[in-house]
Design a protein around this motif. Structure first.
Motif, PDB file in Angstrom:
ATOM      1  N   SER A 258      36.554 -10.797   2.406  1.00  0.00           N
ATOM      2  CA  SER A 258      37.532 -11.843   2.738  1.00  0.00           C
ATOM      3  C   SER A 258      38.553 -11.364   3.757  1.00  0.00           C
ATOM      4  CB  SER A 258      38.257 -12.313   1.471  1.00  0.00           C
ATOM      5  OG  SER A 258      37.357 -12.925   0.593  1.00  0.00           O
ATOM      6  N   PHE A 259      38.771 -10.076   3.827  1.00  0.00           N
ATOM      7  CA  PHE A 259      39.701  -9.508   4.799  1.00  0.00           C
ATOM      8  C   PHE A 259      39.054  -9.283   6.163  1.00  0.00           C
ATOM      9  CE2 PHE A 259      42.098  -7.580   1.040  1.00  0.00           C
ATOM     10  CZ  PHE A 259      43.056  -8.580   1.045  1.00  0.00           C
ATOM     11  N   GLY A 260      37.795  -9.685   6.327  1.00  0.00           N
ATOM     12  CA  GLY A 260      37.156  -9.608   7.622  1.00  0.00           C
ATOM     13  C   GLY A 260      36.281  -8.393   7.846  1.00  0.00           C
ATOM     14  N   TYR A 261      36.050  -7.595   6.824  1.00  0.00           N
ATOM     15  CA  TYR A 261      35.183  -6.436   6.996  1.00  0.00           C
ATOM     16  C   TYR A 261      33.740  -6.904   6.951  1.00  0.00           C
ATOM     17  CZ  TYR A 261      33.238  -1.793   6.644  1.00  0.00           C
ATOM     18  OH  TYR A 261      32.524  -0.657   6.894  1.00  0.00           O
TER      19      TYR A 261
ATOM     20  N   SER B 156      50.185  -6.636   2.120  1.00  0.00           N
ATOM     21  CA  SER B 156      49.453  -5.652   2.925  1.00  0.00           C
ATOM     22  C   SER B 156      49.352  -4.285   2.256  1.00  0.00           C
ATOM     23  CB  SER B 156      50.099  -5.507   4.300  1.00  0.00           C
ATOM     24  OG  SER B 156      51.415  -5.011   4.161  1.00  0.00           O
TER      25      SER B 156
ATOM     26  N   GLN C 245      38.210 -14.685  -2.733  1.00  0.00           N
ATOM     27  CA  GLN C 245      38.694 -15.251  -1.471  1.00  0.00           C
ATOM     28  C   GLN C 245      40.104 -15.823  -1.626  1.00  0.00           C
ATOM     29  OE1 GLN C 245      35.466 -17.965  -0.798  1.00  0.00           O
ATOM     30  NE2 GLN C 245      34.285 -16.474   0.382  1.00  0.00           N
TER      31      GLN C 245
ATOM     32  N   LYS D 139      43.763 -14.293   0.156  1.00  0.00           N
ATOM     33  CA  LYS D 139      44.645 -15.084   1.017  1.00  0.00           C
ATOM     34  C   LYS D 139      46.115 -14.728   0.833  1.00  0.00           C
ATOM     35  CE  LYS D 139      41.920 -19.345   1.186  1.00  0.00           C
ATOM     36  NZ  LYS D 139      41.610 -19.308   2.610  1.00  0.00           N
TER      37      LYS D 139
ATOM     38  N   GLU E 225      39.534  -6.737   9.792  1.00  0.00           N
ATOM     39  CA  GLU E 225      40.296  -7.430  10.825  1.00  0.00           C
ATOM     40  C   GLU E 225      41.689  -7.795  10.329  1.00  0.00           C
ATOM     41  OE1 GLU E 225      38.020 -10.875  11.785  1.00  0.00           O
ATOM     42  OE2 GLU E 225      36.249  -9.710  12.311  1.00  0.00           O
ATOM     43  N   LYS E 226      41.792  -8.138   9.057  1.00  0.00           N
ATOM     44  CA  LYS E 226      43.045  -8.636   8.503  1.00  0.00           C
ATOM     45  C   LYS E 226      43.763  -7.639   7.613  1.00  0.00           C
ATOM     46  CE  LYS E 226      40.829 -13.110   8.289  1.00  0.00           C
ATOM     47  NZ  LYS E 226      40.240 -14.087   7.402  1.00  0.00           N
ATOM     48  N   GLN E 227      43.049  -6.658   7.072  1.00  0.00           N
ATOM     49  CA  GLN E 227      43.653  -5.821   6.047  1.00  0.00           C
ATOM     50  C   GLN E 227      42.867  -4.530   5.877  1.00  0.00           C
ATOM     51  OE1 GLN E 227      46.442  -6.405   3.942  1.00  0.00           O
ATOM     52  NE2 GLN E 227      46.015  -4.274   3.486  1.00  0.00           N
TER      53      GLN E 227
END
Length: 173
Positions: free
Chosen positions: A55-58, A31, A23, A27, A76-78
């Motif tokens: 941690s990237f929202g998957y 990318s 995690q 952060k 969502e993030k990566q």
């Protein structure tokens, strides 16, 4: 910044600590990057990668790419590409799966068993070595680029501020 390579050594006593490490690293990851994971079977390469992907929202199922060689994840993030080259018999097989198309994507590529494709893969931005350490694991993160050097420094700083959540032995040089 100091000259490269720069490494960060962390000791994880259990899977919960490995999750916190994942995690923290997530952060500060850029990318787009190529990350090599070097460890024996069962040392936590896939676990660490899976926790970074989460941690990237998957939120979907995260399966091992052992038989498919690569699994793409769009969070969502990566975006992340998880490669497992353990069953690769010839590095030329990577050409058949379109390795260069994958690596040109705006994604972080985690590559397990990169030694199976020596001479074909580009240089890694970050090397992660995982070994046994007492009852847990020792993780050595080695930055090969200035961007990853910054990522490791930010990760180290974040972890050092959260010692109430995670107790780690760290070494940064």
């Amino acid at each position: 910044m100091s000259s490269l390579p720069v490494s960060l050594t962390l000791i994880a006593k259990d899977e919960q600590v490995m999750t916190h490490i994942a995690q923290a690293l997530a952060k500060f990851m850029p990318s787009k990057a190529i990350v090599f994971l070097d460890a024996d079977l069962g040392m936590g390469k896939s676990f660490l990668t899976r926790e970074i992907i989460r941690s990237f929202g998957y939120s979907g199922a995260i399966k091992s790419p052992t038989y498919t060689l690569v699994e793409p994840y769009h969070g969502e993030k990566q975006n992340v590409l998880h490669f497992d080259l353990y069953r690769l018999s010839d590095p030329e097989e990577l050409e058949f799966i379109g390795i260069w198309d994958y690596l040109s994507e705006d994604a972080i590529s985690f590559i397990e068993w990169p030694d199976k494709a020596t001479g074909v893969l580009p240089k890694a931005d970050l090397l992660i070595e995982i070994t046994d350490y007492e009852a847990g694991r020792q993780l050595v993160f080695t930055a090969q680029t200035e961007q990853m050097q910054q990522t490791l420094e930010q990760t180290r700083q974040w972890l050092s501020k959260h010692k109430d959540v995670i107790h780690l032995t760290t070494d940064f040089k």
